[in-house]
Design an enzyme around this catalytic site. Structure first.
Site, PDB file in Angstrom:
ATOM      1  CB  THR A 181      59.428  16.267  63.606  1.00  0.00           C
ATOM      2  OG1 THR A 181      59.025  15.098  62.893  1.00  0.00           O
ATOM      3  CG2 THR A 181      59.807  17.358  62.628  1.00  0.00           C
ATOM      4  CG  ASP A 182      57.817  16.314  68.863  1.00  0.00           C
ATOM      5  OD1 ASP A 182      57.004  16.541  67.945  1.00  0.00           O
ATOM      6  OD2 ASP A 182      57.974  17.087  69.831  1.00  0.00           O
ATOM      7  CD  GLN A 183      53.317   9.958  69.146  1.00  0.00           C
ATOM      8  OE1 GLN A 183      53.500  10.247  70.325  1.00  0.00           O
ATOM      9  NE2 GLN A 183      52.837   8.796  68.759  1.00  0.00           N
ATOM     10  CG  MET A 184      53.153  16.560  69.639  1.00  0.00           C
ATOM     11  SD  MET A 184      53.332  17.675  71.059  1.00  0.00           S
ATOM     12  CE  MET A 184      55.099  17.629  71.317  1.00  0.00           C
ATOM     13  CB  VAL A 244      57.200  20.176  67.349  1.00  0.00           C
ATOM     14  CG1 VAL A 244      58.145  21.225  67.904  1.00  0.00           C
ATOM     15  CG2 VAL A 244      55.773  20.697  67.274  1.00  0.00           C
TER      16      VAL A 244
END
Length: 142
Positions: free
Chosen positions: A15-18, A20
């Site tokens: 996932t990314d920082q969000m 997601v």
């Protein structure tokens, strides 16, 4: 048409920082689905490579509908979209644990000899695969 299903537990590293799933990870998940489909049909991609044959990607496409998030499960549906004895196009749909469609895509492949990267006929070199792919592929629209 045979549809293979593979389940993925979304890991934090995907996932990314969000929180997601980062977009390129879906392409890795397509590969997981493709490998599972090949195994469901009774074959092994590694076995094909042991015979000196590779299956490079000619084209890949993904359409993102809804994000999959950390902690969710994703289910990859994979099938043979098109097959002509030389090229194979696989279709993919990825669903979240709410059974919502999140990603659709396709990847097109061709088989080549490892030593010279020249295309080969799957029908000629792997007649069992050819038969299984023809039986499993998505039916053409009438």
């Amino acid at each position: 048409m045979h549809v293979s299903k593979s389940e993925i537990q979304v890991r934090y590293a995907e996932t990314d920082q969000m929180g997601v799933v980062y977009h390129t990870n879906y392409l890795v998940w397509f590969e997981i689905g493709r490998t599972q489909l090949i195994e469901d049909l009774g074959f092994s991609y590694a076995g094909m490579e042991e015979e000196g044959v590779l299956s490079p990607v000619l084209d890949i496409h993904a359409s993102y509908k809804k994000p999959v998030r950390y902690g969710q499960k994703a289910v990859i549906h994979t099938w043979i979209e098109k097959y002509d004895g030389l090229r194979v196009a696989y279709g993919y749909e990825i669903y979240d644990d709410q059974q919502d469609l999140c990603v659709t895509g396709t990847s097109s492949h061709i088989c080549v000899k490892r030593e010279n990267f020249r295309p080969i006929s799957i029908k000629k070199y792997f007649p069992d695969w050819d038969k299984a792919y023809r039986l499993a592929k998505k039916q053409d629209a009438i």
